[in-house]
Design an enzyme around this catalytic site. Sequence first.
Site, PDB file in Angstrom:
ATOM      1  N   CYS A  97       0.841  -1.197   0.000  1.00 21.82           N
ATOM      2  CA  CYS A  97       0.000   0.000   0.000  1.00 21.82           C
ATOM      3  C   CYS A  97       0.882   1.256   0.000  1.00 21.82           C
ATOM      4  O   CYS A  97       0.676   2.181  -0.790  1.00 21.82           O
ATOM      5  CB  CYS A  97      -0.915  -0.034   1.223  1.00 21.82           C
ATOM      6  SG  CYS A  97      -2.101   1.317   1.284  1.00 21.82           S
ATOM      7  N   CYS A  98       1.903   1.280   0.869  1.00 24.68           N
ATOM      8  CA  CYS A  98       2.819   2.432   0.907  1.00 24.68           C
ATOM      9  C   CYS A  98       3.563   2.573  -0.417  1.00 24.68           C
ATOM     10  O   CYS A  98       3.819   3.687  -0.881  1.00 24.68           O
ATOM     11  CB  CYS A  98       3.837   2.260   2.040  1.00 24.68           C
ATOM     12  SG  CYS A  98       3.246   2.766   3.664  1.00 24.68           S
ATOM     13  N   CYS A 137      -1.233   8.403   7.590  1.00 23.89           N
ATOM     14  CA  CYS A 137      -2.554   8.035   7.076  1.00 23.89           C
ATOM     15  C   CYS A 137      -3.454   7.569   8.227  1.00 23.89           C
ATOM     16  O   CYS A 137      -2.984   6.957   9.189  1.00 23.89           O
ATOM     17  CB  CYS A 137      -2.431   6.906   6.069  1.00 23.89           C
ATOM     18  SG  CYS A 137      -1.517   7.329   4.587  1.00 23.89           S
ATOM     19  N   CYS A 139      -3.350   3.896   9.631  1.00 20.36           N
ATOM     20  CA  CYS A 139      -2.071   3.419  10.175  1.00 20.36           C
ATOM     21  C   CYS A 139      -1.519   4.325  11.272  1.00 20.36           C
ATOM     22  O   CYS A 139      -0.322   4.270  11.580  1.00 20.36           O
ATOM     23  CB  CYS A 139      -1.049   3.292   9.053  1.00 20.36           C
ATOM     24  SG  CYS A 139      -1.581   2.181   7.745  1.00 20.36           S
ATOM     25  N   CYS A 199       7.529   3.955   5.972  1.00 19.31           N
ATOM     26  CA  CYS A 199       6.650   3.746   4.824  1.00 19.31           C
ATOM     27  C   CYS A 199       7.428   3.343   3.581  1.00 19.31           C
ATOM     28  O   CYS A 199       6.846   2.962   2.579  1.00 19.31           O
ATOM     29  CB  CYS A 199       5.823   4.992   4.555  1.00 19.31           C
ATOM     30  SG  CYS A 199       6.816   6.466   4.326  1.00 19.31           S
TER      31      CYS A 199
HETATM   32  S1  SF4 Z   1       0.583   4.596   5.730  1.00 16.56           S
HETATM   33 FE1  SF4 Z   1      -1.000   2.977   5.660  1.00 16.56          FE
HETATM   34  S2  SF4 Z   1      -2.725   3.759   4.438  1.00 16.56           S
HETATM   35 FE2  SF4 Z   1      -0.932   5.120   4.110  1.00 16.56          FE
HETATM   36  S3  SF4 Z   1      -0.006   4.366   2.256  1.00 16.56           S
HETATM   37 FE3  SF4 Z   1       1.043   3.328   3.953  1.00 16.56          FE
HETATM   38  S4  SF4 Z   1      -0.095   1.409   4.367  1.00 16.56           S
HETATM   39 FE4  SF4 Z   1      -1.364   2.731   3.015  1.00 16.56          FE
END
Ligand code: SF4
Length: 236
Positions: free
Chosen positions: A120-121, A203, A206, A229
Amino acid sequence: MQRSAPWSRSRLAALNAQFEPQHPRVVLDWAVRVFGPDVVQGTGFGPSGIVIMHMLAELAPGSTVFFLDTDLLFPETYALRDTLAAQLDVTIERVHGGLSLDEQAEQAGPALWERAPDRCCHLRKVVPLKRYLATKRAWITGLRRDQSKQRANTPILQWIPRYEVFKLNPLATWSRKDVWKYLFAHNLPYNALHDEGYPSIGCMPCTQAVNRDGYTREGRWQGRDKTECGLHVDPS
Ligand code: SF4
């Protein structure tokens, strides 16, 4: 074509030795003189980032400051961005990967941050950052050595092969106390969530509040081994 570093490694070491006892303003002044409009500050609007924005606005009004919009930031963070844009003479740019949350869910499944936060990051932060920095020469960050064990050896200046830019961490030697002292001394705004127990704000899915003193990165990806991240982790 690969962009080459204008200094050798030995020059980097000499500059770091020169910068180590200096005030961050000296480092930033050097950066804007050397790189001009090709140096940009990246921030998530944390306290360190706001300190740097304030110094940059004074040293080089109109400087570019960018933030990575993952579509998952807190409303308080967007509100702070608007306040800072009105208060400081900088140009704030939104960097977005172009992938909506719905598209990400279609391609990788729902709530990817719960199942595979590294992916996701990568999709929402690392890919857009790499694309954005491709046209820049230097990237200023708010990294500090006291933020986590992983950041304890952060240099003030480094060459990042992954993004092919110089990375400047002018607050590397500062403490959390130094940063807050500067914020209050200059009557600067900060994220309202800090007063609700959030030491570090990223975010929404998280980021959690913590109720103890410790490293300022606590509260991010709680319950997981993940501490970064990926933006500041160079795989090379
Ligand atoms: S901090 Fe969490 S929601 Fe944001 S990009 Fe990374 S995994 Fe995704």
